[in-house]
Design a protein around this motif. Structure first.
Motif, PDB file in Angstrom:
ATOM      1  N   LEU A 582       0.852  -1.187   0.000  1.00  0.00           N
ATOM      2  CA  LEU A 582       0.000   0.000   0.000  1.00  0.00           C
ATOM      3  C   LEU A 582       0.891   1.242   0.000  1.00  0.00           C
ATOM      4  N   GLU A 583       0.787   2.025  -1.051  1.00  0.00           N
ATOM      5  CA  GLU A 583       1.494   3.302  -1.090  1.00  0.00           C
ATOM      6  C   GLU A 583       0.751   4.285  -0.203  1.00  0.00           C
ATOM      7  N   CYS A 584       1.450   4.852   0.782  1.00  0.00           N
ATOM      8  CA  CYS A 584       0.740   5.537   1.866  1.00  0.00           C
ATOM      9  C   CYS A 584       0.528   7.024   1.652  1.00  0.00           C
ATOM     10  N   ILE A 585       1.542   7.726   1.197  1.00  0.00           N
ATOM     11  CA  ILE A 585       1.552   9.170   1.363  1.00  0.00           C
ATOM     12  C   ILE A 585       1.445   9.876   0.019  1.00  0.00           C
ATOM     13  N   ASN A 586       0.592  10.882  -0.024  1.00  0.00           N
ATOM     14  CA  ASN A 586       0.491  11.756  -1.191  1.00  0.00           C
ATOM     15  C   ASN A 586       0.573  13.200  -0.728  1.00  0.00           C
ATOM     16  N   ASN A 587       1.187  14.050  -1.550  1.00  0.00           N
ATOM     17  CA  ASN A 587       1.207  15.502  -1.322  1.00  0.00           C
ATOM     18  C   ASN A 587       1.771  15.878   0.050  1.00  0.00           C
ATOM     19  N   VAL A 588       2.873  15.230   0.434  1.00  0.00           N
ATOM     20  CA  VAL A 588       3.524  15.575   1.691  1.00  0.00           C
ATOM     21  C   VAL A 588       4.279  16.883   1.520  1.00  0.00           C
ATOM     22  N   ASP A 589       4.187  17.747   2.512  1.00  0.00           N
ATOM     23  CA  ASP A 589       4.892  19.023   2.488  1.00  0.00           C
ATOM     24  C   ASP A 589       6.384  18.764   2.642  1.00  0.00           C
ATOM     25  N   ALA A 590       7.116  18.907   1.569  1.00  0.00           N
ATOM     26  CA  ALA A 590       8.536  18.595   1.576  1.00  0.00           C
ATOM     27  C   ALA A 590       9.325  19.519   2.480  1.00  0.00           C
ATOM     28  N   GLU A 591       8.777  20.701   2.787  1.00  0.00           N
ATOM     29  CA  GLU A 591       9.509  21.649   3.620  1.00  0.00           C
ATOM     30  C   GLU A 591       9.426  21.269   5.104  1.00  0.00           C
ATOM     31  N   ALA A 592       8.343  20.584   5.469  1.00  0.00           N
ATOM     32  CA  ALA A 592       8.139  20.244   6.884  1.00  0.00           C
ATOM     33  C   ALA A 592       8.880  18.954   7.217  1.00  0.00           C
ATOM     34  N   THR A 593      10.187  18.966   7.022  1.00  0.00           N
ATOM     35  CA  THR A 593      10.963  17.729   7.091  1.00  0.00           C
ATOM     36  C   THR A 593      11.093  17.167   8.497  1.00  0.00           C
ATOM     37  N   GLU A 594      11.001  18.014   9.537  1.00  0.00           N
ATOM     38  CA  GLU A 594      11.242  17.524  10.885  1.00  0.00           C
ATOM     39  C   GLU A 594       9.968  17.403  11.719  1.00  0.00           C
ATOM     40  N   SER A 595       8.838  17.797  11.187  1.00  0.00           N
ATOM     41  CA  SER A 595       7.606  17.744  11.975  1.00  0.00           C
ATOM     42  C   SER A 595       7.075  16.321  12.041  1.00  0.00           C
ATOM     43  N   LEU A 596       6.505  15.977  13.176  1.00  0.00           N
ATOM     44  CA  LEU A 596       5.938  14.657  13.393  1.00  0.00           C
ATOM     45  C   LEU A 596       4.439  14.714  13.145  1.00  0.00           C
ATOM     46  N   SER A 597       3.969  13.869  12.235  1.00  0.00           N
ATOM     47  CA  SER A 597       2.553  13.885  11.874  1.00  0.00           C
ATOM     48  C   SER A 597       1.992  12.476  11.898  1.00  0.00           C
ATOM     49  N   HIS A 598       0.665  12.411  11.912  1.00  0.00           N
ATOM     50  CA  HIS A 598      -0.046  11.136  11.962  1.00  0.00           C
ATOM     51  C   HIS A 598      -0.617  10.842  10.583  1.00  0.00           C
ATOM     52  N   TYR A 599      -0.384   9.629  10.085  1.00  0.00           N
ATOM     53  CA  TYR A 599      -0.835   9.235   8.752  1.00  0.00           C
ATOM     54  C   TYR A 599      -1.635   7.937   8.852  1.00  0.00           C
ATOM     55  N   SER A 600      -2.417   7.669   7.824  1.00  0.00           N
ATOM     56  CA  SER A 600      -3.203   6.430   7.827  1.00  0.00           C
ATOM     57  C   SER A 600      -3.468   5.982   6.401  1.00  0.00           C
ATOM     58  N   ILE A 601      -3.761   4.697   6.284  1.00  0.00           N
ATOM     59  CA  ILE A 601      -4.111   4.092   4.998  1.00  0.00           C
ATOM     60  C   ILE A 601      -5.111   2.985   5.284  1.00  0.00           C
ATOM     61  N   ILE A 602      -6.030   2.741   4.368  1.00  0.00           N
ATOM     62  CA  ILE A 602      -7.055   1.710   4.551  1.00  0.00           C
ATOM     63  C   ILE A 602      -6.672   0.464   3.767  1.00  0.00           C
ATOM     64  N   TRP A 603      -6.703  -0.681   4.447  1.00  0.00           N
ATOM     65  CA  TRP A 603      -6.571  -1.967   3.750  1.00  0.00           C
ATOM     66  C   TRP A 603      -7.940  -2.650   3.781  1.00  0.00           C
ATOM     67  N   ASN A 604      -8.426  -2.996   2.606  1.00  0.00           N
ATOM     68  CA  ASN A 604      -9.776  -3.544   2.482  1.00  0.00           C
ATOM     69  C   ASN A 604      -9.814  -5.061   2.436  1.00  0.00           C
ATOM     70  N   GLY A 605      -8.693  -5.721   2.828  1.00  0.00           N
ATOM     71  CA  GLY A 605      -8.701  -7.175   2.892  1.00  0.00           C
ATOM     72  C   GLY A 605      -8.557  -7.859   1.552  1.00  0.00           C
ATOM     73  N   THR A 606      -7.896  -7.203   0.582  1.00  0.00           N
ATOM     74  CA  THR A 606      -7.676  -7.813  -0.731  1.00  0.00           C
ATOM     75  C   THR A 606      -6.185  -7.887  -1.014  1.00  0.00           C
ATOM     76  N   ASP A 607      -5.833  -8.728  -2.003  1.00  0.00           N
ATOM     77  CA  ASP A 607      -4.434  -8.870  -2.384  1.00  0.00           C
ATOM     78  C   ASP A 607      -4.099  -7.914  -3.521  1.00  0.00           C
ATOM     79  N   GLU A 608      -2.916  -8.088  -4.134  1.00  0.00           N
ATOM     80  CA  GLU A 608      -2.471  -7.191  -5.194  1.00  0.00           C
ATOM     81  C   GLU A 608      -3.406  -7.213  -6.413  1.00  0.00           C
ATOM     82  N   ASN A 609      -4.147  -8.324  -6.572  1.00  0.00           N
ATOM     83  CA  ASN A 609      -5.079  -8.445  -7.693  1.00  0.00           C
ATOM     84  C   ASN A 609      -6.501  -8.052  -7.294  1.00  0.00           C
ATOM     85  N   ASN A 610      -6.624  -7.388  -6.138  1.00  0.00           N
ATOM     86  CA  ASN A 610      -7.920  -6.955  -5.611  1.00  0.00           C
ATOM     87  C   ASN A 610      -8.871  -8.114  -5.359  1.00  0.00           C
ATOM     88  N   GLN A 611      -8.305  -9.294  -5.097  1.00  0.00           N
ATOM     89  CA  GLN A 611      -9.113 -10.450  -4.742  1.00  0.00           C
ATOM     90  C   GLN A 611      -9.173 -10.583  -3.226  1.00  0.00           C
TER      91      GLN A 611
END
Length: 638
Positions: A582-611
């Motif tokens: 799962l590719e997690c991050i999009n549009n991360v602020d490249a300037e905020a290199t040292e800030s600690l942030s909370h991220y999330s991603i959803i896994w829907n219980g499927t494999d690479e072939n969406n099965q």
């Protein structure tokens, strides 16, 4: 496991006559009999198909790891005789030829989640047969597996009697006093200021962690000593069937006192007061516990063990357990006298004592398997393991390093000691062991002298995972014999990750398994500065939210924006096979290199072939720049 104990007579007399619901039998066999190899391999004794009919065993299900037992084309085959030749059996699983089931967790996992016998076998087949690069041997071994009986049947689980605190009883002790053996005492979050005594009851006392596996309930359900006494007491011959699970326990003369008792202590956080656990003539099982922050002016701060105790400590952390500087007492992490202790997947760090900052042992047997003893301190000369008066020390797949001054030290007086070390790391090899001419060091095969290359052993970080270049990766052994006894690497590491990983490799040294199989060379290691990535998923277990909906769970974690740009989550099944990235991050602020942030991603219980994948346990790994930095497991239900 014992050729002289696993006999035809034992199976016939003690196993088939017991009221088991499910028997899995491993034995050489043919279609019409089990062939037990006995008397150190010199004698064969049989349990025949006709004996099954005569004995009329009471079990309902059998998994026959017994070649050709289920060859249903032969009259009176064993699988059929279990099923049709007595009054109880309703289903058997076995092979019609040479072969049988392997990777049992892929079968028993679905079965434990209310799956039918047939569905569990189907899911096992999907994961285990015709997969991977060596699928031909799987065909030769697994083809021929068959169910005789009704595949739509399920295992029945009886629901325990449950008493609720505070709904049914205002205090934990009142609940213990009132309930009968076999009861689950389930405790809501809160702080319970009381000293409790199990009074010999064969019961389980647990927080809501027991039913949810949500570790926040451990932090939020506290037992705190009311009086100057032991916070929790076992002193009436309690057995391993008596269990304390999922609490924070603080204060008292000791957090837990066991005298002539052998409870199971699991998923506990023990802190404050002179001692964590006292074991006196006790065979407690201790697993998945944090034992930290104890300060004592007498021997033993983390665990005090004496008078022929014999305990197994698994997946535990000992930290900051200290003997006061002005005393001459010993055993900051563990004090063990006239007893036996086995430490598996256990870490002892930042503990101190006059001698034996990590472990002090007197006339005892100490076994370390896949454990870490590091950064412990001695006021005199042994921060690691101090051995005195006929101590016998066994070390396999373990790491001892950075202890002040010696890793292992033998007393120069009293009885001679012995240490056997195999497939383990000591920074200066056998020179880190001082025998004082009072004992024997058996420096066996597989040992290495080097730095272990932990991610960050600093006192503020305490990350004892292995860097990708660590020489400890893949340097352990799966099984090893010392003086006629076999020692085995645990099947999972301290975090529940499969060991070894990947499958087919050798296990790592230490408490954590690295997922690599062998160290990487020619790369720079990344020293991640965040101690707690807060990697988690919710809900866990997870299942479909409604008809027609896919199962889904949200995987969350904390990173700096700099690291988050290159983060991903990989999903693995119980066999260590990667099924999804799962590719997690999009549009991360490249300037905020040292800030600690909370991220999330959803896994829907499927494999690479969406099965959709099947029910069971899965592991998810947080990776940054292709480096594994944290992992957890989750449970998918359908």
């Amino acid at each position: 496991h014992d050729i002289n104990q696993t006999t035809a007579d034992d199976y016939r007399t003690n196993r088939l006559s017991a009221e088991y619901e499910f028997i899995q039998v491993h034995v050489h066999s043919g279609p019409d009999a089990h062939h037990f190899c006995e008397d150190n391999g010199n004698t064969w004794n049989l349990v025949t198909n006709y004996e099954i009919s005569y004995l009329n065993p009471t079990s309902f299900f059998y998994n026959l790891f017994a070649c050709s037992n289920s060859r249903f084309t032969e009259n009176n085959n064993m699988g059929g005789m279990y099923l049709f030749g007595n009054s109880y059996c309703v289903g058997t699983i076995g092979s019609t030829k040479t072969g049988s089931m392997l990777w049992f967790e892929d079968f028993y996992g679905p079965l434990s989640l209310d799956g039918t016998l047939g569905e569990a076998l189907r899911q096992w087949w999907a994961l285990s047969v015709d997969v991977g690069p060596d699928w031909m041997w799987q065909r030769s071994w697994f083809y021929g597996m068959a169910i005789q009986g009704d595949p739509s049947l399920k295992i029945h689980y009886e629901e325990a009697n449950i008493a609720y605190v505070p709904q049914d009883y205002p205090t934990i002790q009142q609940a213990i006093d009132a309930v009968e053996n076999g009861t689950l005492v389930l405790v809501d979050p809160g702080t319970y200021v009381e000293n409790i005594n199990f009074n010999g009851k064969n019961i389980t006392v647990a927080s809501l962690y027991f039913t949810t596996q949500d570790s926040s309930y451990i932090d939020n359900t506290t037992i705190e000593a009311l009086e100057v006494d032991y916070t929790v007491t076992f002193e009436n011959n309690e057995t391993n069937s008596t269990s304390l699970t999922g609490f924070t326990i603080i204060g008292g003369l000791a957090n837990i006192f066991c005298n002539n008792s052998s409870p199971t202590l699991s998923c506990l956080k023990l802190s404050d007061g002179p001692r964590g656990i006292m074991l006196i003539s006790s065979d407690a099982k201790i697993n998945n516990c944090l034992i930290n922050g104890h300060t004592n002016s007498e021997d033993g701060a983390g665990i005090y063990c004496t008078e022929n105790s014999n305990s197994i400590i698994t997946n535990c952390l000992f930290e900051d357990n200290v003997i006061l500087d002005e005393t001459w007492n010993v055993g900051g992490g563990i004090y063990c006298e006239n007893s036996e202790l086995a430490l598996i997947n256990t870490i002892i760090s930042f503990c101190s004592g006059y001698i034996g900052g990590g472990i002090y042992s007197n006339n005892s047997d100490i076994i370390l398997i896949n454990s870490v003893i590091t950064e412990n301190w001695s006021d005199l000369f042994c921060g690691g393991i101090y051995c005195e008066d006929n101590t016998n020390l066994i070390i396999v797949n373990s790491i001892l390093c950075s202890n002040h001054l010696y890793e292992i030290f033998f007393s120069s007086t009293l009885g001679a000691n012995e240490a056997s070390v195999a497939y383990s790391l000591l920074e200066n090899e056998e020179y880190d062991v001082c025998t004082n001419n009072n004992g024997t060091l058996n420096w066996l095969t597989g040992n290495i002298g080097s730095q272990p290359s932990f991610i960050n052993p600093n006192i503020a970080i305490r990350n004892f995972h292995l860097q990708d270049t660590s020489p400890c990766i893949g340097a352990g052994i799966d099984e090893f014999e010392i003086n006629g006894t076999w020692y085995y690497a645990p099947l999972f590491d301290i975090e529940g990750n499969p060991r070894p990983d990947p499958e087919g490799s050798m296990p790592d040294m230490g408490a954590y398994e690295s997922f690599l199989g062998e160290p990487q060379v020619g790369i720079d290691n990344i020293q991640y500065s965040i101690l707690n990535y807060q990697l988690n998923n919710y809900p866990n277990p997870f299942k479909p939210s409604g008809a027609g909906h896919s199962p889904a769970t949200t995987i969350s974690f904390s990173l700096t924006a700099k690291d988050a740009k290159d983060a991903e989550i990989e999903i693995y099944n119980i066999k260590g096979q990667k099924i999804r990235t799962l590719e997690c991050i999009n549009n991360v602020d490249a300037e905020a290199t040292e800030s600690l942030s909370h991220y999330s991603i959803i896994w829907n219980g499927t494999d690479e072939n969406n099965q959709p994948v099947s029910s069971g346990i899965y592991f998810y790994k947080l990776k940054v720049n292709n480096k594994n930095i944290a992992s957890k497991k989750c449970l998918l239900l359908k």
